[in-house]
Design an enzyme around this catalytic site. Structure first.
Site, mmCIF file in Angstrom:
data_model
loop_
_atom_site.group_PDB
_atom_site.id
_atom_site.type_symbol
_atom_site.label_atom_id
_atom_site.label_comp_id
_atom_site.label_asym_id
_atom_site.label_seq_id
_atom_site.Cartn_x
_atom_site.Cartn_y
_atom_site.Cartn_z
ATOM 1 N N LEU A 1 -10.117 87.532 -54.453
ATOM 2 C CA LEU A 1 -10.668 87.186 -53.046
ATOM 3 C C LEU A 1 -9.497 87.098 -52.080
ATOM 4 C CD1 LEU A 1 -12.411 85.631 -50.916
ATOM 5 C CD2 LEU A 1 -11.631 83.335 -52.013
ATOM 6 N N ASP A 2 -8.470 86.149 -52.584
ATOM 7 C CA ASP A 2 -7.399 86.178 -51.624
ATOM 8 C C ASP A 2 -6.006 85.969 -52.433
ATOM 9 O OD1 ASP A 2 -5.160 85.709 -49.814
ATOM 10 O OD2 ASP A 2 -6.030 83.858 -49.160
ATOM 11 N N PRO A 3 -5.416 87.019 -52.868
ATOM 12 C CA PRO A 3 -5.389 88.537 -52.353
ATOM 13 C C PRO A 3 -6.623 89.252 -52.817
ATOM 14 C CG PRO A 3 -3.951 88.312 -53.920
ATOM 15 C CD PRO A 3 -4.296 87.228 -53.728
#
Length: 387
Positions: free
Chosen positions: A133-135
Site C-alpha cells: 500500500l505505502d509503499p
C-alpha cells in the site's frame, strides 16, 4: 528494468512467509494462479489457523517457519514472499540467492537488501520490493499522475509543481483518541521520533518532530490532518519528475483523522521528554488503552495529488484517491497490502518481471497496467485530472 543473464523460470511454487495482520485476500487470489502455495508462520498450527481464516484449508500447505526449514524446501524458480518485519528481509533474500529463488516483499528497499541485489541479478533472480500500500499503491498513483502531466505539458516546460502523497490507516468510526492500534504501537511512535525531510515553499525542510508540521487537508470534502514522514526528497527522482519542473512542494506523509493532533497532545509530550525505556512503556499503555477489537472496522485513505503550473500559463492538475473500509472478513489494510503484493508475485510467475531489482511502479506505463488490474480485483480508487 535491469539487464542481466537469463532469468530463472518460475517454478510455480510460492512460499508466503508470515501470516500477520497484513496477510489478506491477496494470498487467496495468488492461490488461483500459483501451482503450489506454502504458508509459513511461527508454528504449523498457527499457519493452519491462518489458512482456515482465509478459506484456504486444503488449497495451501501450512509450515512452521525457521530459516533452515524454509531453505530446505526451496527449489530453483520458487518465489519467496516476505511478510516478516523489514529487518528480516535480508536473511530471506540471502536464502533465495543460495537456492535460486525469486523474492518479493511490500517494504522499502533497505541497504541490506540492496547489497544482495547484484548477486540476485547475476543469478537470474527477480527481487520485487515496495509492492504493498505505502509503499506500493502510492507509487503507482504518483507515477500515473506524473506520466499524464508529462504527456500533456512535456518535459521541457519551465514550471513549478506541488506533489503530495498522504496515506493513513484510521478507525472507520472515529473514537476520542482518533486512532486505534491493530499492531504494536512502537512502530508508530518511533516513526514520529524520526525527522522528516520534504520540500515546502520551494526549499528543502526538515521537521525534527514531524507532528509539528501537521496541517489540515481536505480529501474529497472531508477534513483530515497530515504530516510529513521519512525522507520525501529521493522520490522526486524515483517518480520521474522532469528537471525543468521545479518543486514548490513535495511531501510524502501520513494521514490522520481531524482532531488527531489535539487528541495526541499527551503522547507528543512523552515523545519529546521520554527516553527509550519510557517510550517502550508508553507503547504498551497505548496498546491496552486503544486496541482494535473484532467489532472495529478499519479504514485506509490514500490521497495523491499533483499540480503543475507552467511559466507560459499552461497547467495540469490531477489526483488519485483510495478510500476503503474493512469488513468482517478482511481489514482494509490487509486487502490494500496483500493484493498489490500478490499481483506483483503473479508478474514474477508469468515471467514479465526480468531479473534484478524492481519496485511496484518502475514506469508510468507499468503503473497504469497495475492500477487497471488492481481496480478489477477489488482495490477501487477514483482519479481526476484537469488540464
Amino acid at each position: 528494468m535491469t539487464d542481466g543473464p537469463a532469468r530463472v523460470p518460475a517454478s510455480g511454487t510460492v512460499h508466503w512467509v508470515g501470516a500477520g495482520l497484513s496477510t489478506g485476500s491477496g494470498l487467496a487470489r495468488l492461490r488461483d494462479t500459483a501451482s503450489r502455495v506454502r504458508l509459513w508462520h511461527r508454528t504449523e498450527e498457527r499457519a493452519a489457523d491462518a489458512l482456515d481464516r482465509l478459506g484456504l484449508t486444503g488449497r495451501a500447505a501450512p509450515r512452521g517457519y525457521t530459516p533452515d526449514a524454509l531453505t530446505a524446501e526451496l527449489a530453483p524458480g520458487d518465489v519467496v514472499v516476505s511478510m516478516l518485519p523489514a529487518t528480516e528481509h535480508a536473511v530471506l533474500l540471502a536464502a533465495c540467492v543460495r537456492g535460486g529463488a525469486h523474492f518479493a516483499c511490500s517494504s522499502y528497499v533497505s541497504d541490506a537488501v540492496l547489497e544482495q541485489v547484484p548477486a540476485a541479478a547475476r543469478a537470474g533472480l527477480t527481487v520485487l520490493t515496495e509492492a504493498g500500500l505505502d509503499p506500493g499503491i502510492d507509487h503507482l498513483f504518483a507515477h500515473s499522475l506524473v506520466g499524464r502531466a508529462r504527456a500533456v505539458l512535456g518535459d521541457d516546460l519551465a514550471a513549478s509543481y506541488t506533489l503530495t502523497s498522504y496515506c493513513g490507516g484510521v478507525p472507520a468510526v472515529p473514537n476520542d483518541f482518533r486512532y486505534r492500534f491493530s499492531w504494536a504501537p512502537a512502530g508508530v511512535l518511533n516513526a514520529l521520533r524520526a525527522p522528516a525531510r520534504y520540500v515546502e515553499g520551494g526549499a528543502e525542510r526538515v521537521a525534527e518532530r514531524p507532528w509539528e508540521a501537521t496541517r489540515r487537508l481536505d480529501v474529497g470534502g472531508e477534513m483530515f490532518e497530515a504530516y510529513p514522514n521519512r525522507d520525501s526528497v529521493p522520490f522526486i527522482e524515483q517518480y520521474g519528475l522532469p528537471p525543468a519542473w521545479r518543486p514548490a512542494a513535495f511531501v510524502r506523509g501520513t494521514l490522520r483523522l481531524d482532531g488527531w493532533l489535539d487528541a495526541w497532545a499527551g503522547v507528543f509530550e512523552e515523545l519529546t521528554a521520554g527516553d527509550d525505556a519510557r517510550i517502550a512503556a508508553l507503547a504498551g499503555e497505548l496498546a491496552r488503552a486503544h486496541p482494535t477489537t473484532d467489532a472495529d472496522r478499519d479504514r485506509v485513505v490514500l490521497a495523491v495529488a499533483l499540480d503543475v503550473r507552467g511559466e507560459d500559463g499552461r497547467s495540469w492538475t490531477g489526483s488519485c484517491l483510495l478510500d476503503l473500509v474493512g469488513d468482517a472478513e478482511e481489514s482494509a489494510m490487509a486487502r490494500c497490502v496483500s493484493r498489490p503484493l500478490a499481483l506483483g508475485v503473479r508478474h514474477i510467475l508469468d515471467g514479465s518481471l526480468p531479473a534484478g531489482l524492481h519496485r511496484s511502479a518502475g514506469t508510468a506505463a507499468r503503473s497504469e497496467e497495475w492500477l487497471r488490474e488492481l481496480a478489477a480485483e477489488g482495490v477501487p480508487f477514483t482519479r481526476s485530472a484537469d488540464a
